[in-house]
Every structure is written in C-alpha cells, then in structure tokens.
Write an enzyme that holds these catalytic residues in place. Structure first.
Site, short mmCIF file in Angstrom:
data_model
loop_
_atom_site.label_atom_id
_atom_site.label_comp_id
_atom_site.label_asym_id
_atom_site.label_seq_id
_atom_site.Cartn_x
_atom_site.Cartn_y
_atom_site.Cartn_z
N GLU A 1 -0.01 -1.02 5.91
CA GLU A 1 1.06 -0.51 6.77
C GLU A 1 0.95 0.99 6.97
O GLU A 1 1.21 1.51 8.05
CB GLU A 1 2.42 -0.87 6.17
CG GLU A 1 3.62 -0.60 7.09
CD GLU A 1 4.12 0.83 7.05
OE1 GLU A 1 4.82 1.25 7.99
OE2 GLU A 1 3.80 1.54 6.07
N ASP B 1 0.85 -1.19 0.00
CA ASP B 1 0.00 0.00 0.00
C ASP B 1 0.88 1.24 0.00
O ASP B 1 2.05 1.20 0.42
CB ASP B 1 -0.96 0.01 1.19
CG ASP B 1 -0.26 0.07 2.54
OD1 ASP B 1 0.78 -0.60 2.70
OD2 ASP B 1 -0.75 0.79 3.44
#
Length: 476
Positions: free
Chosen positions: A177, A110
């Site tokens: 994250e 991400d």
C-alpha cells in the site's frame, strides 16, 4: 440592517446539531494484553516498502506471513486463503446465505522506512515493539499493522464463539500500500472483477475518531471518509541556453523554472465549500460555538470570509481544494555551469470536484510559458463519492458509537491515498475509517517519529470489527 440581522440570527438558531441517538454500548470481552503482545511481535518484522522493489527485504514479508499462520491458526484453518503476488493475503469467510452481497475489510501490513538520522529521536527503537503500561510503540502500530492485527483478533474471537456470518466476508492484508498497491489491492480488485464477486461495501484505513482535532468542536468526531483525493505529479522542464555562470543572461533555465513555480504558488487551484467539503462542515459546524455557527449558517453572506480563513490552515485548506506542492528540484551538476534544463516535480492532490485533465489545463494556463515543458509522471483520478445515507454508512456509524460512546459522525475526505481506490472498482461503496481515537499529538506518529498506539485503542478496534461483522448480518 435590522431585517438582515434578524435573518442571520434566525438561520443560526436553526443551524444546530441533530440530537445524537444513544446507541447501546457493546459488551465484548477481549484479551487486551494478548492483542498488545501480538501487535508487538508483528512490529518486529521489518516489512518495509521502498520505491525500488529491488531494495525490499521480502524475507521479512515471508516471515511475517508464517508468523500469522502460527498465531492465528483458526483463521487459516476455517477460512479460505488466496495469495496474490506471493505476499498479499485474502481470507474468504463463507457465509451461510450465498445470495447476499459480500463485504471486504482491509488493512495493509507494509510500513514506511524510518527517516534516516532520526533513530535516536525515538523513545523506543522503532522495530522493537515495546509495550509500556498504555501503548505499543513502533513503526506500523498506527499505519497499519494495528488494524491488520485487530482484524485477525476479531475473526479469531468470532470463530471461538462458533459464529458464522450470513454473507461472505473477505479480509485483505496487503503488502504494498505504501508504494501504490500495484501488486496487492490491485490484484485483489482484479480477482473480484474476474470472478464477478459483488461487494456491497469495503472498509479500509482512512480517518479516525478525532479527539480535539477540529477547532471549535468539543465532542469527539468520527470521520467516516467516503472518498479520497486523486493524485497527479507533473514534471516541469525549463529550457534555456547553457554556459558559464560568470556571464549569465538575464534569464536562465533556473529562473524561468522558478517563476513558473512562483506562479503556481500564487494561484492556488480554486476551491470552496461545496460538494463533499460542504457536507463535512455542515455537520461539524453545528457543534461549534455560536460565533462560528453564525458564519456557517449563513454561507450565502459569509462564504468568502470562511473560505479565506480556512485557506490559511493547512488541514482545512486541503479539504477545500486541490493542493499544489512543489517537491523536487534539479539543475546543473556544477555550481559554475548554467544548465540547459532545470527540472521540478510538482505534486497535486486532486479534490473530487476536479480531474487530472482539468488540473493539467489549469497548470498550463497559470504558467503560460512555451519555454516550460509539462509532462505527467504519475496520475490517478479522485475516487467516486460513496453514499453517506446508505445502510452501510449507518452501520459503521452505529458501530463506532457503540464502541466509543456518543460521537459526532460525519462523512469525510481522505487527502492521502489508500487501497480503497482499488476496491471502489468492485464495491458499491468504499469507506475509509479506523475505529481508534486519536489526538493531534498522536497523529504526528504517522510516517514520523515515535509512532505508537494505545492498548485501549487496540481493544476497541477488536470490539468494533467484532460488532460490525455481526451487525452487518442484521441488515440483510
């Protein structure tokens, strides 16, 4: 005075770098252009994490996962795959000797959004994945799709050689994250704990091979981070009588809050060169010019001077102490109305010497005003400090030197947050290091404009992971 001078000079003479033991250069042939092409394609998936999950386009995440299966069929066919909360992937490469402790290599795919209004400042569109003669450009190339892709490339390369590790190897690609890893790395850690899977060590993002980024240190420095700071956001709420701005009292909610913030700014959390901070600078300072080595070799005499100078530099200050950063303010909804409440959020990155409890107590003591209400918004403790003397740390150091050449290797402190804070619960040691060389100019791309990574760095990262997995078997 002569005796003091002699002592200072003698200690400085002794304070010199240890000889760097040459590590044979690894000769691992990989297809650099193919790696770059694959990262370019990965960047084009807009796997953007946002604070409000309802705003996330998870179709992009699903498309990225499907693309991975297409580009890396051998990894998907020969390793076992578990999914957590639909979008985090955990590949399990079974080793030939089941009694050995497993290892975990992790990256997240991400990315953070592009700052609104800055799109025109990018040399190439942030999600185009443009490749030029030296770099791949785009959001996530450094943080952290570059690592995710090079891990997959390294495993594919090893599988093509019919390599099988002696120990179990896990590869994690997490999806959240950038917003705290609540559903990605946390789920993986829970799985390991529930299944009683013992990890000898984990490796995730963190620091790099730093080129010219440490003032006074000429050699490149590989900072293998052994811990990371904790996190605490407090909300300060000042209470006062409201009213019309035409007749303000001597103190308002805004002025009360402002004074509290000023008090915090003027009283930074005490820090110092001790613990992990001392370990870092003890190794790096040995490579500094003589004038600097005089200071660091004699901290008993010049400690206050060193700490005062370091406190003036943002990056060095963050290594010394828990940092204090007011980040958000709110008051009245109308310019001519005195608010009955004024609010501020203050973020603390907690040094391993401190704790959430100790910082809250410190804030209360510094503000010392019953009109200020202090509440916790978000918190987690600093990570335990992993060993810098373990076989795993030495393995990482040797791998870095084998790929990048002679380096100064130091244990480091991650001042931000990574997935490792989740893995530390199930691994004997958790390390934070990306095997790529960065300059201060390249570092500005993190969460900023013109993020890019060199093709040379991608090549070396694949070689590093390849070498690391093979060599980890030699330590058994």
């Amino acid at each position: 005075m002569l005796l003091l001078t002699a002592i200072v000079l003698f200690r400085t003479w002794q304070f010199k770098p240890a000889a760097i033991t040459p590590i044979p250069k690894a000769n691992i042939a990989v297809n650099s252009q193919q790696i770059a092409e694959h990262l370019s394609q990965a960047v084009q998936f807009k796997t953007i994490s946002k604070e409000h999950r309802s705003e996330i386009d998870y179709q992009q995440f699903s498309a990225f996962i499907s693309w991975l299966a297409q580009i890396y069929p051998d990894v998907h066919q020969q390793l076992e795959l578990k999914k957590f909360n639909d979008y985090t992937l955990l590949f399990h490469w079974r080793g030939s000797e089941a009694h050995n402790k497993a290892i975990l290599l992790s990256a997240h795919y991400d990315v953070v959004p592009v700052i609104a209004g800055t799109e025109s400042l990018w040399s190439h569109p942030p999600f185009a994945g443009t490749i030029d003669s030296e770099h791949v450009w785009g959001r996530g190339t450094l943080d952290d799709k570059g690592s995710a892709i090079t891990l997959m490339e390294a495993i594919t390369h090893l599988l093509a050689q019919d390599y099988r590790p002696k120990r179990d190897v896990y590869i994690a690609l997490t999806h959240d994250e950038e917003i705290g890893s609540k559903y990605g790395a946390a789920a993986i850690a829970d799985y390991f704990a529930d299944a009683a899977i013992a990890l000898e060590w984990s490796l995730d993002e963190g620091s790099f091979v730093l080129d010219g980024m440490i003032p006074g240190v000429e050699p490149k420095v590989a900072s293998i981070n052994v811990t990371e700071k904790g996190y605490l956001t407090l909300e300060l709420i000042a209470h006062a009588k409201g009213g019309h701005s035409s007749m303000p009292p001597s103190e308002t909610a805004v002025s009360i809050l402002a004074q509290a913030i000023v008090n915090l700014k003027n009283a930074p959390v005490p820090g110092g060169l001790e613990g992990i901070s001392a370990q870092i600078y003890d190794k790096m300072a040995r490579h500094m010019p003589f004038s600097s080595r005089v200071l660091f070799a004699n901290k008993w005499l010049f400690g206050s001077l060193i700490e005062n100078k370091m406190s003036e530099m943002n990056s060095a200050n963050a290594m010394l102490r828990t940092t204090t950063a007011p980040t958000m303010l709110s008051g009245s909804e109308k310019s001519n109305v005195l608010p009955i409440e004024a609010k501020a959020k203050v973020n603390f990155r907690i040094h391993p010497r401190d704790s959430v409890e100790s910082i809250i107590a410190y804030v209360n003591a510094v503000i010392d005003d019953p009109r200020i209400e202090i509440g916790i918004v978000e918190q987690f403790e600093p990570s335990p400090v992993s060993s810098s003397e373990s076989p795993a740390f030495k393995l990482l150091a040797n791998a870095a030197q084998s790929i990048h050449g002679d380096l100064v290797v130091v244990p480091g402190l991650t001042v931000g947050g990574t997935d490792s804070r989740r893995y530390q619960l199930v691994a004997d040691d958790s390390y934070r290091f990306l095997p790529m060389t960065l300059t201060s100019q390249e570092l500005t791309g993190f969460h900023g404009t013109n993020e890019k990574i060199s093709i040379e760095n991608l090549t070396k990262a694949v070689q590093f992971y390849n070498y690391l997995i093979k060599q980890s078997d030699q330590n058994l």
